[in-house]
Design a protein around this motif. Structure first.
Motif, PDB file in Angstrom:
ATOM      1  N   UNK A 182       0.842  -1.196   0.000  1.00 33.51           N
ATOM      2  CA  UNK A 182       0.000   0.000   0.000  1.00 33.51           C
ATOM      3  C   UNK A 182       0.880   1.251   0.000  1.00 33.51           C
ATOM      4  N   UNK A 183       0.348   2.297  -0.620  1.00 35.49           N
ATOM      5  CA  UNK A 183       1.071   3.570  -0.629  1.00 35.49           C
ATOM      6  C   UNK A 183       0.952   4.231   0.741  1.00 35.49           C
ATOM      7  N   UNK A 184       1.681   5.302   0.914  1.00 34.18           N
ATOM      8  CA  UNK A 184       1.653   6.062   2.159  1.00 34.18           C
ATOM      9  C   UNK A 184       0.227   6.507   2.495  1.00 34.18           C
ATOM     10  N   UNK A 185      -0.583   6.724   1.438  1.00 33.97           N
ATOM     11  CA  UNK A 185      -1.973   7.154   1.641  1.00 33.97           C
ATOM     12  C   UNK A 185      -2.899   5.968   1.925  1.00 33.97           C
ATOM     13  N   UNK A 186      -2.347   4.770   1.852  1.00 35.51           N
ATOM     14  CA  UNK A 186      -3.168   3.596   2.151  1.00 35.51           C
ATOM     15  C   UNK A 186      -3.852   2.981   0.941  1.00 35.51           C
ATOM     16  N   UNK A 187      -3.421   3.399  -0.273  1.00 33.03           N
ATOM     17  CA  UNK A 187      -4.009   2.797  -1.478  1.00 33.03           C
ATOM     18  C   UNK A 187      -3.195   1.591  -1.927  1.00 33.03           C
ATOM     19  N   UNK A 188      -3.905   0.604  -2.464  1.00 32.56           N
ATOM     20  CA  UNK A 188      -3.274  -0.605  -2.975  1.00 32.56           C
ATOM     21  C   UNK A 188      -2.322  -0.256  -4.133  1.00 32.56           C
ATOM     22  N   UNK A 189      -1.145  -0.886  -4.206  1.00 33.89           N
ATOM     23  CA  UNK A 189      -0.171  -0.563  -5.271  1.00 33.89           C
ATOM     24  C   UNK A 189      -0.634  -1.028  -6.646  1.00 33.89           C
ATOM     25  N   UNK A 190      -1.564  -1.970  -6.690  1.00 34.74           N
ATOM     26  CA  UNK A 190      -2.155  -2.404  -7.965  1.00 34.74           C
ATOM     27  C   UNK A 190      -3.679  -2.456  -7.784  1.00 34.74           C
ATOM     28  N   UNK A 191      -4.399  -2.366  -8.905  1.00 35.67           N
ATOM     29  CA  UNK A 191      -5.857  -2.481  -8.814  1.00 35.67           C
ATOM     30  C   UNK A 191      -6.211  -3.959  -8.703  1.00 35.67           C
ATOM     31  N   UNK A 192      -6.905  -4.340  -7.636  1.00 28.20           N
ATOM     32  CA  UNK A 192      -7.200  -5.765  -7.480  1.00 28.20           C
ATOM     33  C   UNK A 192      -8.120  -6.296  -8.587  1.00 28.20           C
TER      34      UNK A 192
END
Ligand SMILES: [Zn+2]
Ligand SMILES: [Zn+2]
Length: 204
Positions: free
Chosen positions: A179-189
């Protein structure tokens, strides 16, 4: 301080679990139908000479640990993610050889349940992360698990919850490979529903 080697089957993705052992993490075996569906999803994609993810009780042997203690040293671009529903757990695996990596909740949760296939023990699994503490979510399986193996699922679950709380308080949700620093997944599931997976089971 124990370092555990991590790698996919083909070796493109490699990493480490840092400072982990039986006391610091939580080894358990999950028999829920979602974990089974994830295993079948990967087996359907093709697992080469090493298809086995589930044990004889349809359980997945996992090691719960803080996400910040897991690093990837090479092959991060091979990491991808699927979910069984829009809001399900993130189930991470490698594109190169369909090795399961582990399961995570959202980006602010400090936890990953690393699937046994991704751990490359130098001595032994028991030596590095201890015995399986319990089989959990066993209500959906048909085969009887011997009492000696079964352990106490309620104790193991309580232990996971208390670990989760303490890891969150200690800020172990960052940094994260997934996850990025903002809490988003690094890839789209990729979303793939259980019914669709289970309809298409391939047996090797
Ligand atoms: Zn691989
Ligand atoms: Zn499960």
């Amino acid at each position: 301080m124990a370092e555990i080697k991590l790698a996919c089957d083909c070796g493109k993705v490699q990493g480490h679990a840092h400072d982990m052992d039986a006391i610091k993490g939580n080894r358990l075996t999950c028999c829920c139908s979602d974990c089974q569906a994830f295993a079948y999803y990967l087996m359907n994609l093709g697992r080469g000479n090493n298809p086995t993810i589930l044990d004889q009780y349809s359980g997945t042997d996992i090691f719960q640990m803080p996400i910040s203690k897991l690093t990837i040293d090479q092959g991060v671009e091979e990491i991808t993610c699927m979910r069984l529903s829009e809001k399900g757990m993130n189930r991470w695996y490698t594109k190169c050889c369909n090795t399961p990596i582990g399961n995570t909740l959202g980006g602010n949760m400090p936890f990953i349940g690393v699937v046994h296939n991704f751990m490359r023990h130098q001595t032994s699994r028991v030596g590095e992360i201890g015995q399986n503490r319990a089989y959990v979510q066993t209500h959906e399986i048909k085969k009887q698990i011997p009492t000696a193996l079964k352990g106490s699922s309620s104790k193991a679950i309580l232990r996971s919850i208390s670990k989760l709380i303490s890891w969150k308080l200690r800020g172990f949700h960052r940094p994260s490979v997934f996850f990025t620093q903002e809490g988003n997944s690094i890839v789209t599931p990729i979303i793939k529903h259980k019914s669709e997976i289970m309809q298409n089971i391939k047996t090797n």
